[in-house]
Design a protein around this motif. Structure first.
Motif, PDB file in Angstrom:
ATOM      1  N   LEU A 123       0.831  -1.205   0.000  1.00 58.25           N
ATOM      2  CA  LEU A 123       0.000   0.000   0.000  1.00 58.25           C
ATOM      3  C   LEU A 123       0.867   1.258   0.000  1.00 58.25           C
ATOM      4  O   LEU A 123       0.575   2.214  -0.724  1.00 58.25           O
ATOM      5  CB  LEU A 123      -0.968   0.004   1.172  1.00 58.25           C
ATOM      6  CG  LEU A 123      -1.942   1.179   1.212  1.00 58.25           C
ATOM      7  CD1 LEU A 123      -2.807   1.237  -0.044  1.00 58.25           C
ATOM      8  CD2 LEU A 123      -2.810   1.103   2.453  1.00 58.25           C
ATOM      9  N   LEU A 124       1.940   1.267   0.774  1.00 59.23           N
ATOM     10  CA  LEU A 124       2.854   2.415   0.764  1.00 59.23           C
ATOM     11  C   LEU A 124       3.408   2.635  -0.639  1.00 59.23           C
ATOM     12  O   LEU A 124       3.485   3.770  -1.120  1.00 59.23           O
ATOM     13  CB  LEU A 124       4.000   2.208   1.754  1.00 59.23           C
ATOM     14  CG  LEU A 124       3.624   2.187   3.228  1.00 59.23           C
ATOM     15  CD1 LEU A 124       4.834   1.833   4.077  1.00 59.23           C
ATOM     16  CD2 LEU A 124       3.013   3.508   3.658  1.00 59.23           C
ATOM     17  N   PHE A 125       3.778   1.551  -1.282  1.00 61.70           N
ATOM     18  CA  PHE A 125       4.300   1.626  -2.645  1.00 61.70           C
ATOM     19  C   PHE A 125       3.250   2.223  -3.585  1.00 61.70           C
ATOM     20  O   PHE A 125       3.531   3.151  -4.349  1.00 61.70           O
ATOM     21  CB  PHE A 125       4.729   0.230  -3.111  1.00 61.70           C
ATOM     22  CG  PHE A 125       5.170   0.197  -4.539  1.00 61.70           C
ATOM     23  CD1 PHE A 125       6.466   0.540  -4.882  1.00 61.70           C
ATOM     24  CD2 PHE A 125       4.283  -0.169  -5.540  1.00 61.70           C
ATOM     25  CE1 PHE A 125       6.875   0.516  -6.211  1.00 61.70           C
ATOM     26  CE2 PHE A 125       4.683  -0.195  -6.866  1.00 61.70           C
ATOM     27  CZ  PHE A 125       5.978   0.150  -7.209  1.00 61.70           C
ATOM     28  N   ARG A 126       2.039   1.705  -3.532  1.00 64.45           N
ATOM     29  CA  ARG A 126       0.978   2.182  -4.432  1.00 64.45           C
ATOM     30  C   ARG A 126       0.612   3.636  -4.150  1.00 64.45           C
ATOM     31  O   ARG A 126       0.374   4.404  -5.077  1.00 64.45           O
ATOM     32  CB  ARG A 126      -0.257   1.295  -4.311  1.00 64.45           C
ATOM     33  CG  ARG A 126      -0.033  -0.080  -4.929  1.00 64.45           C
ATOM     34  CD  ARG A 126      -1.309  -0.870  -5.123  1.00 64.45           C
ATOM     35  NE  ARG A 126      -2.235  -0.123  -5.959  1.00 64.45           N
ATOM     36  CZ  ARG A 126      -3.556  -0.057  -5.732  1.00 64.45           C
ATOM     37  NH1 ARG A 126      -4.085  -0.692  -4.709  1.00 64.45           N
ATOM     38  NH2 ARG A 126      -4.330   0.647  -6.530  1.00 64.45           N
ATOM     39  N   LEU A 127       0.546   4.033  -2.876  1.00 64.81           N
ATOM     40  CA  LEU A 127       0.246   5.424  -2.548  1.00 64.81           C
ATOM     41  C   LEU A 127       1.301   6.355  -3.130  1.00 64.81           C
ATOM     42  O   LEU A 127       0.979   7.432  -3.628  1.00 64.81           O
ATOM     43  CB  LEU A 127       0.150   5.618  -1.037  1.00 64.81           C
ATOM     44  CG  LEU A 127      -1.078   5.026  -0.355  1.00 64.81           C
ATOM     45  CD1 LEU A 127      -0.889   5.001   1.162  1.00 64.81           C
ATOM     46  CD2 LEU A 127      -2.338   5.787  -0.729  1.00 64.81           C
ATOM     47  N   THR A 128       2.556   5.931  -3.066  1.00 74.07           N
ATOM     48  CA  THR A 128       3.648   6.745  -3.593  1.00 74.07           C
ATOM     49  C   THR A 128       3.635   6.757  -5.117  1.00 74.07           C
ATOM     50  O   THR A 128       3.760   7.818  -5.737  1.00 74.07           O
ATOM     51  CB  THR A 128       5.006   6.217  -3.078  1.00 74.07           C
ATOM     52  OG1 THR A 128       4.977   6.166  -1.647  1.00 74.07           O
ATOM     53  CG2 THR A 128       6.151   7.105  -3.532  1.00 74.07           C
ATOM     54  N   LYS A 129       3.466   5.614  -5.713  1.00 68.02           N
ATOM     55  CA  LYS A 129       3.518   5.513  -7.173  1.00 68.02           C
ATOM     56  C   LYS A 129       2.289   6.131  -7.840  1.00 68.02           C
ATOM     57  O   LYS A 129       2.414   6.934  -8.760  1.00 68.02           O
ATOM     58  CB  LYS A 129       3.643   4.048  -7.585  1.00 68.02           C
ATOM     59  CG  LYS A 129       3.713   3.862  -9.097  1.00 68.02           C
ATOM     60  CD  LYS A 129       3.959   2.420  -9.467  1.00 68.02           C
ATOM     61  CE  LYS A 129       4.040   2.298 -10.996  1.00 68.02           C
ATOM     62  NZ  LYS A 129       4.569   0.997 -11.395  1.00 68.02           N
ATOM     63  N   GLU A 130       1.099   5.766  -7.370  1.00 72.21           N
ATOM     64  CA  GLU A 130      -0.137   6.149  -8.050  1.00 72.21           C
ATOM     65  C   GLU A 130      -0.803   7.395  -7.478  1.00 72.21           C
ATOM     66  O   GLU A 130      -1.626   8.007  -8.147  1.00 72.21           O
ATOM     67  CB  GLU A 130      -1.118   4.983  -7.998  1.00 72.21           C
ATOM     68  CG  GLU A 130      -0.575   3.728  -8.656  1.00 72.21           C
ATOM     69  CD  GLU A 130      -1.396   2.494  -8.329  1.00 72.21           C
ATOM     70  OE1 GLU A 130      -2.608   2.627  -8.036  1.00 72.21           O
ATOM     71  OE2 GLU A 130      -0.828   1.389  -8.362  1.00 72.21           O
ATOM     72  N   MET A 176       0.942  16.168  -2.749  1.00 70.52           N
ATOM     73  CA  MET A 176       1.731  14.952  -2.971  1.00 70.52           C
ATOM     74  C   MET A 176       1.494  14.449  -4.387  1.00 70.52           C
ATOM     75  O   MET A 176       0.392  14.036  -4.731  1.00 70.52           O
ATOM     76  CB  MET A 176       1.307  13.886  -1.955  1.00 70.52           C
ATOM     77  CG  MET A 176       1.907  12.527  -2.169  1.00 70.52           C
ATOM     78  SD  MET A 176       3.637  12.470  -1.707  1.00 70.52           S
ATOM     79  CE  MET A 176       3.975  10.748  -1.999  1.00 70.52           C
ATOM     80  N   PRO A 177       2.544  14.467  -5.210  1.00 68.86           N
ATOM     81  CA  PRO A 177       2.367  13.964  -6.575  1.00 68.86           C
ATOM     82  C   PRO A 177       2.372  12.439  -6.611  1.00 68.86           C
ATOM     83  O   PRO A 177       2.871  11.782  -5.692  1.00 68.86           O
ATOM     84  CB  PRO A 177       3.597  14.513  -7.305  1.00 68.86           C
ATOM     85  CG  PRO A 177       4.631  14.607  -6.244  1.00 68.86           C
ATOM     86  CD  PRO A 177       3.887  14.970  -4.969  1.00 68.86           C
ATOM     87  N   ALA A 178       1.830  11.894  -7.660  1.00 70.19           N
ATOM     88  CA  ALA A 178       2.035  10.483  -7.969  1.00 70.19           C
ATOM     89  C   ALA A 178       3.415  10.405  -8.617  1.00 70.19           C
ATOM     90  O   ALA A 178       3.745  11.216  -9.481  1.00 70.19           O
ATOM     91  CB  ALA A 178       0.955   9.988  -8.917  1.00 70.19           C
ATOM     92  N   TYR A 179       4.217   9.452  -8.199  1.00 71.08           N
ATOM     93  CA  TYR A 179       5.606   9.393  -8.654  1.00 71.08           C
ATOM     94  C   TYR A 179       5.862   8.432  -9.800  1.00 71.08           C
ATOM     95  O   TYR A 179       6.997   8.259 -10.218  1.00 71.08           O
ATOM     96  CB  TYR A 179       6.522   9.053  -7.473  1.00 71.08           C
ATOM     97  CG  TYR A 179       6.858  10.277  -6.665  1.00 71.08           C
ATOM     98  CD1 TYR A 179       7.961  11.048  -6.995  1.00 71.08           C
ATOM     99  CD2 TYR A 179       6.055  10.674  -5.603  1.00 71.08           C
ATOM    100  CE1 TYR A 179       8.271  12.190  -6.275  1.00 71.08           C
ATOM    101  CE2 TYR A 179       6.352  11.821  -4.885  1.00 71.08           C
ATOM    102  CZ  TYR A 179       7.459  12.565  -5.224  1.00 71.08           C
ATOM    103  OH  TYR A 179       7.750  13.702  -4.517  1.00 71.08           O
ATOM    104  N   GLU A 180       4.828   7.821 -10.381  1.00 70.27           N
ATOM    105  CA  GLU A 180       5.086   6.817 -11.408  1.00 70.27           C
ATOM    106  C   GLU A 180       5.780   7.373 -12.641  1.00 70.27           C
ATOM    107  O   GLU A 180       6.489   6.647 -13.320  1.00 70.27           O
ATOM    108  CB  GLU A 180       3.827   6.039 -11.759  1.00 70.27           C
ATOM    109  CG  GLU A 180       2.746   6.779 -12.462  1.00 70.27           C
ATOM    110  CD  GLU A 180       1.509   5.896 -12.609  1.00 70.27           C
ATOM    111  OE1 GLU A 180       1.638   4.675 -12.779  1.00 70.27           O
ATOM    112  OE2 GLU A 180       0.416   6.452 -12.538  1.00 70.27           O
ATOM    113  N   ALA A 181       5.628   8.652 -12.918  1.00 71.68           N
ATOM    114  CA  ALA A 181       6.308   9.249 -14.070  1.00 71.68           C
ATOM    115  C   ALA A 181       7.687   9.813 -13.705  1.00 71.68           C
ATOM    116  O   ALA A 181       8.462  10.166 -14.590  1.00 71.68           O
ATOM    117  CB  ALA A 181       5.445  10.359 -14.673  1.00 71.68           C
TER     118      ALA A 181
END
Length: 159
Positions: A95-102, A117-122
């Motif tokens: 969940l931490l990963f998904r919150l950060t990525k998405e 807080m931006p989504a970091y996937e890009a």
């Protein structure tokens, strides 16, 4: 904005993130993401990523912004702490990963939710996100890390 409105807003976001955590915990069989706070190379890489991408809001010492549970004049919540005083460690690795990525809005299903807080996937690779989160976890006291590890085991990671 009244104090009650601010409190209700924080409660709504917290409930949505908790709901996302419950959905995740009950809706998956295993975790694909595993943080590595005991891997010196991962933690060192994560420290550099955290300093570059996260520290300006979440603090050099993971302390977050003041009054992080109350909306600011712009209506947005300040950045929460990622140390043991915050709630980061209350969520499993995946969940931490998904919150950060998405991003929070996407993961919690909060259409139109505004946050700094931006989504970091890009911006970051999956490995960079894991490294930054591993660095954060490496800073927690042993008891908090133990409790987080146990939560991950109960969530299905078997670690």
């Amino acid at each position: 904005m009244s104090a009650l409105t601010k409190t209700l807003g924080v409660a709504a976001v917290s409930a949505a993130v908790a709901g996302a955590a419950i959905w995740w915990l009950t809706g998956t069989d295993s975790q694909a993401v595993v943080l590595r706070p005991n891997d010196p190379q991962t933690v060192a890489a994560g420290a550099a990523i955290y300093a570059r991408e996260c520290a300006s809001c979440h603090g050099a010492n993971l302390q977050g912004e003041p009054n992080w549970q109350s909306r600011g004049p712009d209506g947005l919540l300040p950045a929460p702490p990622h140390d043991e005083t915050g709630h980061t460690w209350h969520h499993p690795d995946e969940l931490l990963f998904r919150l950060t990525k998405e991003g929070v809005a996407e993961v919690a299903g909060l259409e139109g939710y505004k946050t700094n807080m931006p989504a970091y996937e890009a911006r970051l690779s999956d490995e960079e996100i894991v490294a930054a989160l591993s660095y954060i976890k490496a800073q927690w006291p042993p008891e908090v890390r133990r409790r987080h590890d146990e939560m991950n085991r109960r969530a299905g990671g078997g670690r």
